[in-house]
Design a protein around this motif. Structure first.
Motif, PDB file in Angstrom:
ATOM      1  N   VAL A  13      77.241  44.739  32.167  1.00  0.00           N
ATOM      2  CA  VAL A  13      75.953  44.480  32.810  1.00  0.00           C
ATOM      3  C   VAL A  13      75.253  45.829  32.904  1.00  0.00           C
ATOM      4  CG1 VAL A  13      74.796  43.657  34.883  1.00  0.00           C
ATOM      5  CG2 VAL A  13      76.942  42.602  34.161  1.00  0.00           C
ATOM      6  N   CYS A  22      69.509  45.208  43.481  1.00  0.00           N
ATOM      7  CA  CYS A  22      70.166  45.017  42.181  1.00  0.00           C
ATOM      8  C   CYS A  22      71.685  45.014  42.324  1.00  0.00           C
ATOM      9  CB  CYS A  22      69.729  46.105  41.195  1.00  0.00           C
ATOM     10  SG  CYS A  22      68.027  45.900  40.623  1.00  0.00           S
ATOM     11  N   LYS A  25      72.746  41.689  43.724  1.00  0.00           N
ATOM     12  CA  LYS A  25      72.685  40.618  42.715  1.00  0.00           C
ATOM     13  C   LYS A  25      73.925  40.628  41.848  1.00  0.00           C
ATOM     14  CE  LYS A  25      68.073  41.053  41.583  1.00  0.00           C
ATOM     15  NZ  LYS A  25      67.005  41.135  40.628  1.00  0.00           N
ATOM     16  N   VAL A  26      74.311  41.828  41.403  1.00  0.00           N
ATOM     17  CA  VAL A  26      75.480  41.945  40.525  1.00  0.00           C
ATOM     18  C   VAL A  26      76.751  41.597  41.299  1.00  0.00           C
ATOM     19  CG1 VAL A  26      76.847  43.535  39.126  1.00  0.00           C
ATOM     20  CG2 VAL A  26      74.356  43.590  38.982  1.00  0.00           C
ATOM     21  N   ALA A  29      76.953  37.838  41.651  1.00  0.00           N
ATOM     22  CA  ALA A  29      77.336  37.201  40.389  1.00  0.00           C
ATOM     23  C   ALA A  29      78.824  37.404  40.110  1.00  0.00           C
ATOM     24  CB  ALA A  29      76.507  37.754  39.231  1.00  0.00           C
ATOM     25  N   LYS A  69      71.819  35.102  36.372  1.00  0.00           N
ATOM     26  CA  LYS A  69      72.164  35.423  37.760  1.00  0.00           C
ATOM     27  C   LYS A  69      71.749  36.830  38.159  1.00  0.00           C
ATOM     28  CE  LYS A  69      74.238  31.694  39.150  1.00  0.00           C
ATOM     29  NZ  LYS A  69      73.765  30.899  40.261  1.00  0.00           N
ATOM     30  N   THR A  70      71.894  37.802  37.253  1.00  0.00           N
ATOM     31  CA  THR A  70      71.641  39.203  37.602  1.00  0.00           C
ATOM     32  C   THR A  70      70.254  39.685  37.218  1.00  0.00           C
ATOM     33  OG1 THR A  70      72.523  40.026  35.504  1.00  0.00           O
ATOM     34  CG2 THR A  70      74.079  39.790  37.341  1.00  0.00           C
ATOM     35  N   LYS A  72      69.562  40.958  34.466  1.00  0.00           N
ATOM     36  CA  LYS A  72      69.817  42.212  33.767  1.00  0.00           C
ATOM     37  C   LYS A  72      70.360  41.908  32.380  1.00  0.00           C
ATOM     38  CE  LYS A  72      70.541  45.122  37.718  1.00  0.00           C
ATOM     39  NZ  LYS A  72      69.314  45.846  37.519  1.00  0.00           N
TER      40      LYS A  72
END
Length: 196
Positions: A13, A22, A25-26, A29, A69-70, A72
């Motif tokens: 990622v 951010c 979010k990661v 996920a 989901k991310t 990114k």
């Protein structure tokens, strides 16, 4: 009909932005990827942005799911050879940086017959070791925060020093300007006295 063997995949990622939003979010996920159908084990590191997944899954589907989901860029960086079958699910999120003071989520209870080849190197097969690692991570995060505070204090001291020096320069400039104005006023009065 032969059953498909579990495979190991590694996903990257892209973590160019490391703001709290951010990172969360990661982390979210990584924590929820274990619910993806077919995933038996998942291990992720927020700092590296690498997620390793073991299971009978389509890596392209997981890649798209992670992207959604991310928000990114995600790519498959390591497909591995088939591994032995096992039933234990494990979700282990390492390197959490946005949860100040909160323990990092760890794996569910581990079975004694768990194939430890699937666990990242350095992780021991007992809860005491996992607890010890989590304590070390929290200790390192505390030291990191203390160093950040010390750095900010040093920057503040430097800024105060520069401000004091600037004030001295300004006060010196005011004195020079005032002296110059007084000299001009004396010269004007002398000139006025001569003209009378």
């Amino acid at each position: 009909m032969a059953t498909e063997a579990s495979r190991r995949f590694r996903f990257q990622v892209e973590m160019h932005c490391r703001c709290i939003g951010c990172v969360r979010k990661v982390e979210k996920a990584m924590a929820s990827i274990g619910s993806f159908s077919g995933i038996e084990t998942s291990v992720g590191g927020v700092n590296s942005g690498i997620i390793t997944v073991v299971g009978k899954v389509n890596p392209t589907e997981i890649c798209h799911w992670l992207k959604r989901k991310t928000k990114k860029n995600v790519k498959v960086v390591y497909p591995d050879t088939p591994i032995e079958d096992h039933k234990q699910k494990m979700i282990l999120v390492l390197g959490s940086s946005s949860q100040g003071g909160h323990p990092t989520p760890s794996a569910p209870p581990l079975r004694d017959d768990m194939p430890w080849a699937l666990v990242p190197s350095g992780v021991q097969p007992d809860h005491e070791s996992l607890h010890f690692i989590e304590e070390k991570i929290r200790g390192l995060e505390k030291i990191r925060d203390e160093l950040k505070i010390k750095k900010l204090q040093n920057e503040l001291i430097v800024a105060k020093s520069e401000l004091k020096q600037s004030m001295r320069v300004i006060n010196g400039s005011k004195k020079v300007l005032l002296d110059s104005a007084l000299n001009q006023l004396k010269a004007y009065k002398n000139l006025e006295a001569l003209s009378q």
